[in-house]
Design an enzyme around this catalytic site. Structure first.
Site: not given
Ligand code: P53
Length: 503
Positions: A196, A398
């Site tokens: 990201e 993701e």
């Molecule tokens: P968590 C924010 C918004 C969208 C994706 O996020 C994001 C984030 C960062 O918090 O990050 C990605 O764990 C990231 C992963 C992360 C996942 O989204 O905050 O690449 O490391 O775990 C989900 O719910």
């Protein structure tokens, strides 16, 4: 739905070293910024205000880092503990294999290979660990896809050099990349540079190793809102580092491919007012900027005005522009969780919102427990937009749903809400493929429960495998298959043809 997923479609799951490995001080590993990401508790949410309503920020200021070093017992720092994957990788990968995974996205912890980030020689114990992990994947016919840097810049580089603000960090990164490319040649076919990369705007500490003075302030979505000069300089350096990594990859292992990774994609106008649509254009530009450089190899025209009118000057080295042009990625990857709503802010020259979650609600969408709007159709729209713009193969690195799970006495979770999310997103991905979008794989975020990135919580679970641990690390760490485990197995077995939740 008329879709057929291509033969050999890479179904799997995605993780990051700092959210699963733990063992932060084992095997010669050095400290990383992620070791200083505090748990966001309900108490912090209440006393410090809502940084981002549902996603408070766990960035650390210079003062916080100093105190976390001096008085670690005062702080809850779950990423140091992860879910113990450093020791359980065999068992965990076997469970992925049981679901039929074709691909497992994971990241290498840079500070496991170079404890300070810029040491002369690598730490053999760290290198050997990933050899074992990749061998274990191949034993099960799983292709590893490896992110080189996923929100865990070595702390030494952050403290001493301001992370990616400094070219020293770029040099150190390239040395690290060369080392792992040579070591894992033939074992890793798919690489990603920075997770990201656009997260520098909202997550400068973990994303780029930028440390600012002062405590995060309350009632702002981003504790470090502003600092545009530093953020855009750091990300310029990261994009050069990314391009150099791609060039190295092609030199060292012509069989391997290297991609990038972008999040926060689709912006909707709140109304039909042209001004709101203009705001969408502004915000889109702050997102496309990163992939425009990484995929097309040059700075896009629209950034000039933003830089000029905000007095931002990007220091470049002589051959940076040439490097960016030569080091374009082989494929593009995205994380897709939600969509955003834009309302005109009255600015002639806009600033990025830097928000993780939209502050304007979309009344047409349901939201997750963390306020993330669930928008499967937005997924199809996004995939079409990206393909239209870049015409590069796309991998979904993701997609997932964070939720509170109620496990029964055996650790079993009946997570139909997760299955529903997965089904609706896979359907729309199928539609995008039928639209003609070239998608070669899909990785569910957090196939095994792991530590949340934004809030360091364990209770925000994404997994199809339950891990018996709470926010403070209490529990047996036992792994249990959830209902979604069997559902995803069925999806993979049928190559996306059977999406019914029958049981
Ligand atoms: P968590 C924010 C918004 C969208 C994706 O996020 C994001 C984030 C960062 O918090 O990050 C990605 O764990 C990231 C992963 C992360 C996942 O989204 O905050 O690449 O490391 O775990 C989900 O719910």
């Amino acid at each position: 739905m008329t879709k057929t997923f291509p033969k050999g479609f890479l179904w799997g799951g995605a993780t990051a070293a700092n959210q699963i490995e733990g063992a932060y001080n084992e095997g010669g590993r050095g400290l990383a910024t992620s070791d200083f990401a505090r748990l966001i508790t309900d108490e912090i949410r209440e006393t410090e205000g809502a940084f981002d309503e549902h996603v408070p920020h766990n960035a650390a200021s210079a003062e916080m880092v100093a105190d976390m070093k001096k008085n670690p017992e005062k702080w809850a720092l779950p990423k140091r503990r992860g879910i113990g994957f450093y020791h359980t990788y065999k068992e965990d990968i076997a469970l992925f294999a049981e679901m039929g995974f074709k691909v497992f996205r994971l990241s290498i912890s840079w500070s496991r290979i170079f404890p300070n980030g810029d040491d002369d020689t690598p730490n053999e114990e760290g290198l050997a660990f990933y050899d074992k992990v990749f061998d274990e994947c191949h034993k099960h016919g799983i292709e590893p896809m490896v992110t080189l840097c996923h929100f865990d810049t070595p702390l030494h580089l952050a403290e001493k050099y301001g992370g990616f603000l400094s070219r020293h960090t770029v040099d150190a990164f390239v040395h690290y990349v060369e080392t792992v490319l040579k070591r894992y040649k033939g074992k890793v076919k798919y690489w990603l540079t920075f997770n990201e990369i656009n997260n520098v705007l909202s997550n400068p500490f973990t994303s780029s190793g930028l440390i600012f003075d002062g405590a995060p302030t309350a009632n702002t979505c981003n504790p470090y809102l502003g600092h545009w000069q530093e953020k855009f300089q750091a990300v310029h350096n990261q994009m050069v580092a990314s391009a150099l990594a791609v060039i190295k990859c092609h030199e060292i292992d012509p069989e391997a491919k290297m991609g990038n990774m972008l999040c926060r994609l689709e912006n909707y106008a709140e109304s039909t007012k042209p001004e709101d649509q203009l705001q969408v254009l502004f915000e889109d530009h702050f997102n496309w900027f990163f992939t425009d450089v990484q995929c097309k190899g040059k700075y896009p025209y629209y950034m000039k005005r933003f830089f000029d009118e905000n007095a931002i000057t990007i220091a470049m080295e002589e051959n940076d522009l040439e490097v960016l042009q030569q080091g374009t990625v082989d494929f593009i990857t995205i994380s897709y969780y939600m969509t955003y709503v834009m309302r005109f802010k009255g600015e002639k020259v806009p600033k990025p919102t830097g928000r993780l979650v939209s502050d304007i609600k979309n009344p047409n969408l349901e939201m997750s427990g963390w306020g993330w709007p669930i928008d499967p159709i937005g997924f199809r729209i996004t995939l079409n937009h990206i393909y239209d713009r870049y015409q590069l193969p796309i991998f979904i690195s993701e997609n997932g749903l964070g939720a509170i799970d109620q496990a029964d006495a055996n650790g079993y979770v009946e997570d139909d809400y997760r299955i529903d999310y997965m089904k609706r997103h896979i359907e729309q991905m199928g539609e995008a493929i039928t639209d003609g979008v070239d998608i070669f794989g899909y990785a569910w975020w957090g196939p095994i429960d792991l530590i949340s990135s934004g809030t360091s919580e364990m209770k925000k679970r994404y997994g199809m495998i339950y891990v018996d641990l709470d926010d403070y690390g209490n529990g047996t760490a036992k792994r249990t298959r959830k209902k979604s485990f069997y559902y995803y197995k069925q999806v993979i077995e049928s190559n996306g043809e059977n999406l019914e939740n029958n049981s």
